[in-house]
Design a protein around this motif. Sequence first.
Motif, PDB file in Angstrom:
ATOM      1  N   ALA A  27      10.132 -14.877 -19.037  1.00  0.00           N
ATOM      2  CA  ALA A  27       9.476 -15.852 -18.882  1.00  0.00           C
ATOM      3  C   ALA A  27       8.341 -15.595 -18.156  1.00  0.00           C
ATOM      4  O   ALA A  27       6.983 -16.005 -18.503  1.00  0.00           O
ATOM      5  CB  ALA A  27      10.078 -16.853 -17.746  1.00  0.00           C
ATOM      6  N   CYS A  28       8.365 -14.726 -17.197  1.00  0.00           N
ATOM      7  CA  CYS A  28       7.025 -14.325 -16.429  1.00  0.00           C
ATOM      8  C   CYS A  28       7.169 -12.977 -15.623  1.00  0.00           C
ATOM      9  O   CYS A  28       8.016 -12.806 -14.834  1.00  0.00           O
ATOM     10  CB  CYS A  28       6.517 -15.320 -15.478  1.00  0.00           C
ATOM     11  N   ILE A  29       6.702 -11.847 -15.972  1.00  0.00           N
ATOM     12  CA  ILE A  29       6.885 -10.612 -15.324  1.00  0.00           C
ATOM     13  C   ILE A  29       6.076 -10.709 -13.869  1.00  0.00           C
ATOM     14  O   ILE A  29       6.323  -9.853 -13.092  1.00  0.00           O
ATOM     15  CB  ILE A  29       6.676  -9.194 -16.122  1.00  0.00           C
ATOM     16  N   GLY A  30       4.960 -11.396 -13.631  1.00  0.00           N
ATOM     17  CA  GLY A  30       4.429 -11.548 -12.472  1.00  0.00           C
ATOM     18  C   GLY A  30       5.297 -11.995 -11.541  1.00  0.00           C
ATOM     19  O   GLY A  30       5.400 -11.800 -10.315  1.00  0.00           O
ATOM     20  N   ILE A  31       5.970 -13.298 -11.795  1.00  0.00           N
ATOM     21  CA  ILE A  31       7.022 -13.816 -10.896  1.00  0.00           C
ATOM     22  C   ILE A  31       8.436 -12.829 -10.556  1.00  0.00           C
ATOM     23  O   ILE A  31       8.931 -12.816  -9.669  1.00  0.00           O
ATOM     24  CB  ILE A  31       7.463 -15.274 -11.448  1.00  0.00           C
ATOM     25  N   ALA A  32       8.667 -12.373 -11.887  1.00  0.00           N
ATOM     26  CA  ALA A  32       9.849 -11.311 -11.824  1.00  0.00           C
ATOM     27  C   ALA A  32       9.578 -10.119 -11.044  1.00  0.00           C
ATOM     28  O   ALA A  32      10.416  -9.552 -10.518  1.00  0.00           O
ATOM     29  CB  ALA A  32      10.323 -11.099 -13.239  1.00  0.00           C
ATOM     30  N   THR A  33       8.168  -9.707 -10.960  1.00  0.00           N
ATOM     31  CA  THR A  33       7.754  -8.530 -10.334  1.00  0.00           C
ATOM     32  C   THR A  33       8.102  -9.119  -8.799  1.00  0.00           C
ATOM     33  O   THR A  33       8.526  -8.179  -7.828  1.00  0.00           O
ATOM     34  CB  THR A  33       6.571  -8.267 -10.438  1.00  0.00           C
ATOM     35  N   SER A  34       7.561 -10.060  -8.324  1.00  0.00           N
ATOM     36  CA  SER A  34       7.556 -10.458  -6.844  1.00  0.00           C
ATOM     37  C   SER A  34       9.181 -10.302  -6.302  1.00  0.00           C
ATOM     38  O   SER A  34       9.435 -10.006  -5.277  1.00  0.00           O
ATOM     39  CB  SER A  34       7.145 -11.850  -6.768  1.00  0.00           C
ATOM     40  N   PHE A  35      10.056 -10.830  -7.361  1.00  0.00           N
ATOM     41  CA  PHE A  35      11.535 -10.664  -7.154  1.00  0.00           C
ATOM     42  C   PHE A  35      11.745  -9.278  -6.874  1.00  0.00           C
ATOM     43  O   PHE A  35      12.603  -8.869  -6.073  1.00  0.00           O
ATOM     44  CB  PHE A  35      12.291 -11.649  -8.262  1.00  0.00           C
ATOM     45  N   ALA A  36      11.750  -8.468  -7.765  1.00  0.00           N
ATOM     46  CA  ALA A  36      12.014  -7.180  -8.060  1.00  0.00           C
ATOM     47  C   ALA A  36      11.694  -6.174  -7.029  1.00  0.00           C
ATOM     48  O   ALA A  36      12.234  -5.250  -6.601  1.00  0.00           O
ATOM     49  CB  ALA A  36      11.895  -6.771  -9.439  1.00  0.00           C
ATOM     50  N   ALA A  37      10.227  -6.708  -6.359  1.00  0.00           N
ATOM     51  CA  ALA A  37       9.674  -5.806  -5.493  1.00  0.00           C
ATOM     52  C   ALA A  37      10.599  -5.853  -4.287  1.00  0.00           C
ATOM     53  O   ALA A  37      10.389  -4.783  -3.352  1.00  0.00           O
ATOM     54  CB  ALA A  37       8.405  -6.229  -5.377  1.00  0.00           C
ATOM     55  N   SER A  38      11.020  -7.089  -4.091  1.00  0.00           N
ATOM     56  CA  SER A  38      11.950  -6.820  -2.741  1.00  0.00           C
ATOM     57  C   SER A  38      13.189  -6.051  -2.737  1.00  0.00           C
ATOM     58  O   SER A  38      13.398  -5.365  -1.892  1.00  0.00           O
ATOM     59  CB  SER A  38      12.558  -8.415  -2.593  1.00  0.00           C
TER      60      SER A  38
ATOM     61  N   PHE B   6      -3.003  -6.937   7.292  1.00  0.00           N
ATOM     62  CA  PHE B   6      -3.212  -6.938   5.657  1.00  0.00           C
ATOM     63  C   PHE B   6      -4.508  -6.704   5.201  1.00  0.00           C
ATOM     64  O   PHE B   6      -5.484  -7.400   5.901  1.00  0.00           O
ATOM     65  CB  PHE B   6      -2.219  -7.923   4.906  1.00  0.00           C
ATOM     66  N   GLY B   7      -5.072  -5.976   4.228  1.00  0.00           N
ATOM     67  CA  GLY B   7      -6.180  -6.124   3.562  1.00  0.00           C
ATOM     68  C   GLY B   7      -6.249  -7.370   2.667  1.00  0.00           C
ATOM     69  O   GLY B   7      -5.540  -8.292   2.528  1.00  0.00           O
ATOM     70  N   LYS B   8      -7.615  -7.283   1.905  1.00  0.00           N
ATOM     71  CA  LYS B   8      -7.722  -8.741   1.026  1.00  0.00           C
ATOM     72  C   LYS B   8      -6.596  -8.449  -0.073  1.00  0.00           C
ATOM     73  O   LYS B   8      -6.107  -7.626  -0.615  1.00  0.00           O
ATOM     74  CB  LYS B   8      -9.146  -8.793   0.477  1.00  0.00           C
ATOM     75  N   LYS B   9      -6.390  -9.591  -0.755  1.00  0.00           N
ATOM     76  CA  LYS B   9      -5.480  -9.681  -2.034  1.00  0.00           C
ATOM     77  C   LYS B   9      -6.382  -9.432  -3.061  1.00  0.00           C
ATOM     78  O   LYS B   9      -7.438  -9.697  -3.406  1.00  0.00           O
ATOM     79  CB  LYS B   9      -5.090 -11.154  -2.121  1.00  0.00           C
ATOM     80  N   GLU B  10      -5.895  -8.476  -3.975  1.00  0.00           N
ATOM     81  CA  GLU B  10      -6.318  -7.844  -5.159  1.00  0.00           C
ATOM     82  C   GLU B  10      -6.382  -8.883  -6.221  1.00  0.00           C
ATOM     83  O   GLU B  10      -5.754  -9.579  -6.522  1.00  0.00           O
ATOM     84  CB  GLU B  10      -5.702  -6.529  -5.590  1.00  0.00           C
ATOM     85  N   LYS B  11      -7.549  -8.766  -7.133  1.00  0.00           N
ATOM     86  CA  LYS B  11      -7.578  -9.500  -8.207  1.00  0.00           C
ATOM     87  C   LYS B  11      -7.273  -8.581  -9.228  1.00  0.00           C
ATOM     88  O   LYS B  11      -7.677  -7.457  -9.506  1.00  0.00           O
ATOM     89  CB  LYS B  11      -9.085  -9.689  -8.676  1.00  0.00           C
ATOM     90  N   LYS B  12      -6.318  -9.308 -10.136  1.00  0.00           N
ATOM     91  CA  LYS B  12      -5.638  -8.122 -11.438  1.00  0.00           C
ATOM     92  C   LYS B  12      -5.807  -8.517 -12.814  1.00  0.00           C
ATOM     93  O   LYS B  12      -6.036  -9.793 -13.028  1.00  0.00           O
ATOM     94  CB  LYS B  12      -4.119  -7.867 -10.985  1.00  0.00           C
ATOM     95  N   LEU B  13      -5.701  -7.842 -13.337  1.00  0.00           N
ATOM     96  CA  LEU B  13      -5.549  -8.072 -15.161  1.00  0.00           C
ATOM     97  C   LEU B  13      -4.381  -9.016 -15.368  1.00  0.00           C
ATOM     98  O   LEU B  13      -4.665 -10.030 -16.077  1.00  0.00           O
ATOM     99  CB  LEU B  13      -5.575  -6.793 -15.797  1.00  0.00           C
ATOM    100  N   GLY B  14      -3.318  -8.378 -14.965  1.00  0.00           N
ATOM    101  CA  GLY B  14      -2.146  -9.462 -15.179  1.00  0.00           C
ATOM    102  C   GLY B  14      -1.345  -9.518 -13.946  1.00  0.00           C
ATOM    103  O   GLY B  14      -1.679  -9.293 -12.755  1.00  0.00           O
ATOM    104  N   ILE B  15       0.231  -9.710 -14.192  1.00  0.00           N
ATOM    105  CA  ILE B  15       1.052 -10.274 -13.253  1.00  0.00           C
ATOM    106  C   ILE B  15       0.247 -10.872 -11.864  1.00  0.00           C
ATOM    107  O   ILE B  15       0.359 -10.338 -10.776  1.00  0.00           O
ATOM    108  CB  ILE B  15       1.993  -8.917 -12.807  1.00  0.00           C
ATOM    109  N   ARG B  16      -0.307 -11.829 -12.300  1.00  0.00           N
ATOM    110  CA  ARG B  16      -1.456 -12.561 -11.339  1.00  0.00           C
ATOM    111  C   ARG B  16      -0.564 -13.441 -10.202  1.00  0.00           C
ATOM    112  O   ARG B  16      -0.985 -13.757  -9.250  1.00  0.00           O
ATOM    113  CB  ARG B  16      -2.678 -13.352 -11.969  1.00  0.00           C
ATOM    114  N   ALA B  17       0.568 -13.866 -10.659  1.00  0.00           N
ATOM    115  CA  ALA B  17       1.255 -14.616  -9.593  1.00  0.00           C
ATOM    116  C   ALA B  17       1.910 -13.841  -8.739  1.00  0.00           C
ATOM    117  O   ALA B  17       2.461 -14.072  -7.536  1.00  0.00           O
ATOM    118  CB  ALA B  17       2.449 -15.425 -10.482  1.00  0.00           C
ATOM    119  N   SER B  18       2.018 -12.627  -8.947  1.00  0.00           N
ATOM    120  CA  SER B  18       2.254 -11.433  -7.812  1.00  0.00           C
ATOM    121  C   SER B  18       1.273 -11.295  -6.787  1.00  0.00           C
ATOM    122  O   SER B  18       0.289 -11.287  -7.204  1.00  0.00           O
ATOM    123  CB  SER B  18       3.093 -10.272  -8.421  1.00  0.00           C
ATOM    124  N   ALA B  19       1.606 -10.913  -5.598  1.00  0.00           N
ATOM    125  CA  ALA B  19       0.744 -10.654  -4.465  1.00  0.00           C
ATOM    126  C   ALA B  19       0.635  -9.109  -4.173  1.00  0.00           C
ATOM    127  O   ALA B  19       1.453  -8.301  -4.221  1.00  0.00           O
ATOM    128  CB  ALA B  19       1.120 -11.456  -3.378  1.00  0.00           C
TER     129      ALA B  19
END
Lengths: 263, 389
Positions: free
Chosen positions: B79-90, B194-207
Amino acid sequence: MHIVVCIKQVPDTKNVRIDPDTHTLVRQGVESIINPFDMFAVEGALKIKDENGARVTVLTMGPPQAAEALRDTLGLGADDAVLLSDRAFAGSDTWATSTTLAAAVRKMGDVDLVICGKQAVDGDTAQVGPEMAALLDVPFATFVKKIDVARSGSITVHRQTDEGTEVWKVQLPALVTVIKELGEPRVPSLRHKMRAKKAEIAVWGNSELGLDPNSTGLCGSFTQVVRVFSPQRRGSRVQLEGSIENQVEQLFQYLKKARVPGL
Amino acid sequence: MDYFLTEEQKMIQELTEQIAREKIRPVRAELDESEQFPWEIMRILAQADLFGLYIPEQYGGMGGGIFENCLAVEKLGAACIGIATSFAASGLGAYPILLFGSEEMKQKYLPQIASGKRLAAFGLTEPGAGSDVSGIRTTAVKDGDSYILNGSKQWITNGGESEIYSVLAITDKAKGPRGASFFVVETGDPGFSFGKKEKKLGIRASATRELIFQDCRIPADRLIAKEGMGFVIAMKTFDKSRPGIGALGVGLAQGALDVAVEYARKRVQFDKPIISFQAIQHKLADMATKTEASRALIYSVARYMDSEPREVSKVAAMAKLYAGDVAMEVATNAVQVLGGYGYMKDYPVEKMMRDAKILQIYEGTNEIQRNIIGQELNKEYGRLKESFF
């Protein structure tokens, strides 16, 4: 606090078809779902459980396969489930259904709150909840969108009405029927799902409930479906056109010609 | 394909598919656009017991392994690897503690991570140290009962959102790679920001944020294992996490294939649905074949790794490499199948193509994966007495 949630299995309304000859629902090949309003009832009960602690029992009447619907609610976090299944219950109208469900609630003995969906999306009668309350002789509130549990053996409910919101204090034990605004149903949790898979679901027949056979099923139903038919298409239709003023004038003349009193 | 899953594994698939369908798909485009961290979905995943899939039951987890985690990540990633990455990164942040932490440390952090009450994150990359991990500059100096950290970490997934960070720092510069150590740093530790939040090409829901340590003082018992274990911990963590990245790739490829086939069946050109043309059929056939091959590899590697063999670096690298490359290819071709519509944001494949690129970059670029596989081949064949000529 012991909460009983009543649910009903209904055909998934997204794929309902009507048999053109018999005018009844084509149930074959149509997936059954839990009545969406009952899912809000389950969510409401689980919210009370999360916030105040409660034991949640889910109750349904239906054929043996209705056990699967109960199992789904155990996956969401309900504690127990009871299936009322007996040939003697077949053909129940809303009154016989309420009689049977109320008997089960009475048999449980310690129930503080019964939560039902405001109506089932197949029959759309919205009768079973209030009928159960009458049979159990407890106060009830319909179209509830918020339930606050007080310590003093009462709840405060917010009712949605056409005029606005009514806030009622209701003494327990009581029954409420709920609407969508109560909250989106949650997704199951893995632990609950695993437990649900193995859970024994109690099945009660009339031997457990001990009701007079004349008060259940078809025999206990005041109403019987004699015939189902699609309404005839209306023959003549008049469509008014032109400016609003012009249409009003046309309508006025039409009603006058039809001898509507007062015109 | 039937991969002969157990009842419990099927349940994980069912549950994560439901969450993907009902909760993620409806919001993915909006979160991609707004770059908002998916806290609501993290809460749902927590309530569903998914953060603890791979964590032993004694620490509040579900007691599954890498395979169970891969099954979940695949469905969420479809469905979304941006969201799944936020989950998996934990999970990536939790592995150093799970694999090498003291009993006390595990008791303290793992139940919080397993319940999803707090997210974890993994801090390794620095401006001057990406593929070449030996370039890290962040230091940790022992001072009585504390360590004092100085330096910064770059592009940290879940940075600023997580509360528990596994951070690599140099404790003894003279020892080179043997002078690095892992620490647990928590949000709120003095000198940690923390520094600023990066702007990205993809997985933009992830921080993605920078972690900044300015005389950041942490208790000495936040050291994971022993001083000097840092690189070993990093490598073992990556071994464990790489199949999960592969699983994100399988999910993304499947998600893109699903859209492409459905579209090709409906889209009519030259009076026929475009799936009736061989040019499209062959493209879809290759996409489907590679997606299934990628899934078969991930499942095999994950199951093999759960049997706890000694050498896993090669197969873990293969899993990440292949599934990432396949995801990029399949997503690109899905856009091609949809043509102009695929390039527009109205269809999800445009996002999938942007998202897929990260799979070839993070958790070790795919070039680094090839290095690992090459080096392992060299070692493996060097040990053989036999000749194949």
